[in-house]
Scaffold this motif. Structure first.
Motif: not given
Length: 217
Positions: A28-29, A56-59, A214-217, A160-162
């Protein structure tokens, strides 16, 4: 797709249960990590990374990006470790969690000698995803060309953060009840409990892939 935590943790459970070695890698990155997992000999993925992160807890790669050279580095290490297993040279395996930031040049190596005591997977033989006690449930919505994704257990999302994370990948509308993302000709409506309705898809696999992207899982 397989580039999400749910599939990785499911694969870990399957390999531990069947006693099959496998090589984990993630990028990632500019950061990547890899570990060779030998059931019964080394910690499993659940030992190393802890509980599966909620949506949605991690990018994700879509929101944070991936630097190409980092992928090549991790892939090269994974292939080399796999070759050692195939030619039965286990004594040469790294047996460590290798963490690399190619941008800063930081390399860390944490030894992984034995499974973690009390690990639900390799310690207690509890295969939550294999036994369908966790993970997400996908349901086709009849006549709507849409799929509903429902993660289990239900997380609490910071919409909001997402929304801020997703602002660069498509059109985003967000309020206190839901977030709506329009991208790739599809529409994702995401609720605070992690549920999502993915419109414009014809099968569950495509919906799961978009949710993970887009959300993550």
């Amino acid at each position: 797709g397989a580039d999400n935590f749910e599939v990785r943790y499911l694969l870990n459970e399957a390999c531990v249960k069947q006693g099959i070695p496998w090589v984990y890698g993630g990028v990632l990155g500019t950061y990547g990590l890899t570990a060779t997992i030998l059931p019964g000999e080394t910690p499993c993925l659940r030992c190393l990374l802890g509980p599966m992160p909620p949506p949605a807890s991690v990018p994700t790669c879509e929101t944070a990006g991936v630097l190409g050279p980092m992928v090549a580095i991790i892939a090269a290490i994974e292939v080399t470790e796999a070759l050692k297993i195939l030619i039965e040279r286990r004594e040469d395996l790294l047996r460590s969690l290798l963490m690399i930031d190619v941008w800063t040049g930081d390399f860390e190596r944490a030894q992984t000698q034995r499974p973690t005591a009390g690990c639900p997977v390799c310690g207690e033989g509890h295969y939550e995803l294999l036994e369908a006690e966790g993970g997400s449930v996908a349901t086709m919505l009849c006549g709507r060309n849409a799929v509903q994704i429902r993660p289990r257990p239900a997380p609490v999302l910071d919409l909001a953060a997402l929304g801020e994370r997703l602002a660069g990948v498509g059109g985003v509308e967000v309020n206190e009840y839901l977030l709506r993302l329009a991208t790739e000709g599809k529409e994702l409506t995401i609720f605070g409990d992690g549920r999502a309705i993915v419109k414009g898809v014809g099968d569950e696999a495509q919906a799961r892939a978009l949710y993970a992207r887009y959300v993550g899982s």
